[in-house]
Design an enzyme around this catalytic site. Structure first.
Site, PDB file in Angstrom:
ATOM      1  N   PRO A 132      52.956  23.351  50.132  1.00 57.40           N
ATOM      2  CA  PRO A 132      54.129  23.987  50.945  1.00 57.40           C
ATOM      3  C   PRO A 132      55.371  24.478  50.040  1.00 57.40           C
ATOM      4  O   PRO A 132      55.535  25.520  49.814  1.00 57.40           O
ATOM      5  CB  PRO A 132      54.341  23.425  52.350  1.00 57.40           C
ATOM      6  CG  PRO A 132      53.588  21.967  51.804  1.00 57.40           C
ATOM      7  CD  PRO A 132      52.949  22.052  50.598  1.00 57.40           C
ATOM      8  N   HIS A 163      47.001  33.559  52.239  1.00 59.63           N
ATOM      9  CA  HIS A 163      46.264  32.570  51.953  1.00 59.63           C
ATOM     10  C   HIS A 163      44.808  32.968  52.249  1.00 59.63           C
ATOM     11  O   HIS A 163      44.069  31.996  52.676  1.00 59.63           O
ATOM     12  CB  HIS A 163      46.698  31.320  52.550  1.00 59.63           C
ATOM     13  CG  HIS A 163      48.181  30.816  52.433  1.00 59.63           C
ATOM     14  ND1 HIS A 163      48.523  29.815  52.659  1.00 59.63           N
ATOM     15  CD2 HIS A 163      48.973  31.588  51.412  1.00 59.63           C
ATOM     16  CE1 HIS A 163      49.767  29.754  52.313  1.00 59.63           C
ATOM     17  NE2 HIS A 163      50.035  30.675  51.510  1.00 59.63           N
TER      18      HIS A 163
END
Length: 638
Positions: free
Chosen positions: A273, A169
């Protein structure tokens, strides 16, 4: 703001045409019915191939497509008509890991090539400030000068360094706003889940005045930055909690999409998520909630489990969390939070995360970029946001309200192929769409019934779609050598054949998870806890070799092939085919469990039986013949 969610699951969707069909696997657990665009309005063809994981595309001053290649560290020019390639910069210090590290975003000065002396290109990428065996990624933004005479980029000048850069990320989008400021997105480095579950999530953390003065940028994770074009802090940046820094907004997870519209609005898209991908409008000083909130403050489908504060002895994320692990509901969020324009998609907390086909079937689309479409050359797209997606291999077109500040209903899915779309670019006349694809990873399956696959039909390519064009459709697996990368074969009029993947019912978790080592991204139920295969596990040193190989193959494909290739041919990871290092069973077990070099450890997400099965499979495939890796040998390396 439009809350783009509905109850009821999407009914089965039949594939339309061979090449421009929404994947049949689009009938997965998508909790809303998504309209399909009329794809026969477009002609299509493969423009160019053999790209090394393209990340960002921009129009150059020469009318060429300029793009960054994440894993090769190259900036490449591509002719938008012929597809001819020319490398104009090769970085010698770029650090490339399995999936998010490497050469990332790029922005061109608006006056480049106009004779004003501002022939600058701004690039964000990761470097290794650790060692080869213990890498430590860090990010920086570097300005290069374009030499029109040579057609090359040179004279690098580091504008800012020491930015957060992890093994997950990193985001890394770079844009220049109408205010002539530089905007840069940084993800939260995958903290608090998977292999990073012990790392504190800093998306809500803000720097002190002392840290800013010391150029300590560690709290910049999970933020969008606003910089002067020389890298300094703009005087008119927001003051947040009494401190002015580069931070423009915070509370972001993985903001891979960042783009200004012609309306002056800064749009952002980020990965959720296991639900709640977000489309946002970025406001100065705004808090966007992560990790305390995913999507809206609605206590639906997500709660914040703070694994970084788990008691000693808790070795991995499990569901439900053990006693003593802090859990926070979204409704406990304090302070002001800016709601998203839309989420993709919000579901109830009892949604069966990871139970159909792993992360691919979770209610996220994995938006990899964002682009405002304000033209009228494609009437169906007028005043909308374009969202390339990694999981579904479609371009979502999200209609907006007239002023561009709200989502107007649900998106429409266009231009579907069995690929992972990384970025989108529109021609000057607004009629031609260019989509860059990842070179590897997992995606919805276009043919067959297994829902998810690691076979990409156009890996590392740019696909060209022209509205009202007459070139026809030709999106078969493109280019000699791409078949080996994809693990598939080309079949005359039938297009690429689906490789028989025994592991398609299980996939490496994480919405942006092509890598062999990507960790669980599920909010409440990590996919690693769901068995990939029901094949017999290794029973010990006398276990049958054929049984272990059969059990290890689907696990390898699901968890390792993204980096090492479905045929062990390598890619982001080492070449495993005909690899003499695999003769050492302890070396194989140790590498899987503890990692080595750029490969992070994955042992926490695997049992000794799974390590033995995968190890035995790779030690006896693709020209290797080294026998069984036993459970006892795997356990000895713990």
């Amino acid at each position: 703001m439009a809350h783009v969610t509905r109850t009821g699951l999407l009914a089965g969707v039949a594939a339309a045409s061979l090449l421009l069909a929404i994947p049949a696997s689009f009938a997965q657990e998508t909790p809303v019915e998504i309209e399909r665009g009329q794809n026969d309005l477009f002609s299509s063809r493969v423009l160019t191939t053999a790209l090394s994981n393209p990340w960002a595309m921009r129009w150059g001053p020469d009318g060429q497509i300029w793009l960054t290649e994440r894993t090769s560290g190259e900036v490449t020019k591509v002719d938008p008509e012929t597809g001819a390639q020319q490398v104009i910069l090769t970085l010698d210090d770029v650090y490339t890991g399995p999936q998010h590290e490497g050469l990332l975003g790029m922005a061109l000065h608006p006056e480049i090539g106009q004779g004003t002396g501002n022939d600058f290109v701004y690039i964000g990428y990761t470097i290794n400030i650790g060692t080869e065996t213990e890498p430590d990624a860090s990010a920086q933004i570097v300005r290069y000068t374009y030499d029109e005479a040579t057609g090359q980029l040179g004279s690098p000048e580091i504008l800012i360094e020491g930015l957060p850069g992890g093994n997950d990320h990193n985001a890394g989008r770079v844009v220049i706003g109408p205010d002539m400021k530089l905007y840069y997105s940084i993800g939260e480095q995958g903290a608090n889940f998977g292999r990073n579950f012990r790392l504190p999530n800093l998306a809500q953390a803000l720097p002190t005045a002392e840290e800013v003065a010391a150029e300590d940028w560690h709290t910049y994770a999970g933020k969008i930055l606003r910089l002067e074009l020389d890298g300094s802090i703009p005087e008119d940046n927001p003051e947040i909690d009494g401190v002015k820094s580069h931070i423009f907004s915070y509370g972001h997870r993985n903001p891979q999409g960042l783009s200004f519209g012609s309306n002056g609005i800064l749009y952002e898209a980020e990965h959720g998520p296991s639900s709640d991908d977000e489309l946002n409008i970025i406001q100065p000083g705004g808090n966007y909630g992560w990790p305390l909130v995913a999507g809206y403050i609605d206590d639906m489908g997500y709660s914040y489990i703070n694994w970084s504060e788990a008691p000693e002895g808790v070795e991995r994320a499990t569901t439900p969390p053990p006693e003593g692990v802090p859990v926070t509901q979204e409704s406990e969020f304090e302070g002001e939070m800016i709601d998203p324009l839309a989420t993709y998609f919000t579901v109830a907390s009892d949604f069966p995360f990871d139970q159909q086909c792993g992360f691919i079937c979770n209610p996220t689309v994995a938006p990899s970029s964002v682009l405002y479409y304000g033209g009228d050359a494609i009437p169906e797209w007028q005043n909308s946001i374009l969202l390339p997606t990694l999981k579904h291999g479609v371009l979502y077109v999200q209609p907006l309200s007239e002023d561009g500040t709200e989502a107007d209903g649900l998106p429409v899915a266009w231009l579907g192929t069995q690929n992972r779309y990384r970025d989108v670019l529109i021609s000057e006349d607004g009629k031609t769409v260019y989509l860059a694809t990842d070179a590897f990873g997992s995606v919805s399956q276009l043919y067959g019934t297994d829902l998810t696959t690691s076979v990409l039909h156009n890996p590392g390519a740019i696909l060209k779609f022209t509205y009202g064009g007459e070139e026809g459709s030709s999106l078969a697996v493109a280019g000699e050598g791409n078949e080996a990368q994809a693990g598939g074969t080309s079949e005359s009029a039938g297009g690429p054949a689906e490789w028989e993947n025994p592991a398609n019912q299980g996939a490496t978790p994480g919405t942006d998870a092509p890598a062999a080592t990507e960790a669980p991204a599920a909010s409440d139920a990590p996919a690693a806890d769901t068995p990939v295969s029901e094949a017999p596990a290794a029973a010990g040193g006398e276990a049958d070799l054929a049984t272990l190989v059969a059990a290890g193959q689907p696990k390898f494909v699901a968890s390792c092939s993204g980096c090492h290739g479905v045929n062990g041919q390598g890619g982001a990871g080492a070449v495993l085919a005909n690899n003499p290092n695999l003769a050492d069973a302890s070396h194989v077990a140790s590498t899987i469990i503890h990692g080595l070099g750029y490969m992070p450890p994955v042992g926490a997400d695997m049992s000794d039986e799974e390590v033995a099965e995968i190890g035995t499979y790779i030690r006896n495939s693709w020209g290797n013949d080294y026998g069984v890796l036993t459970v006892e040998e795997a356990a000895a390396e713990r």
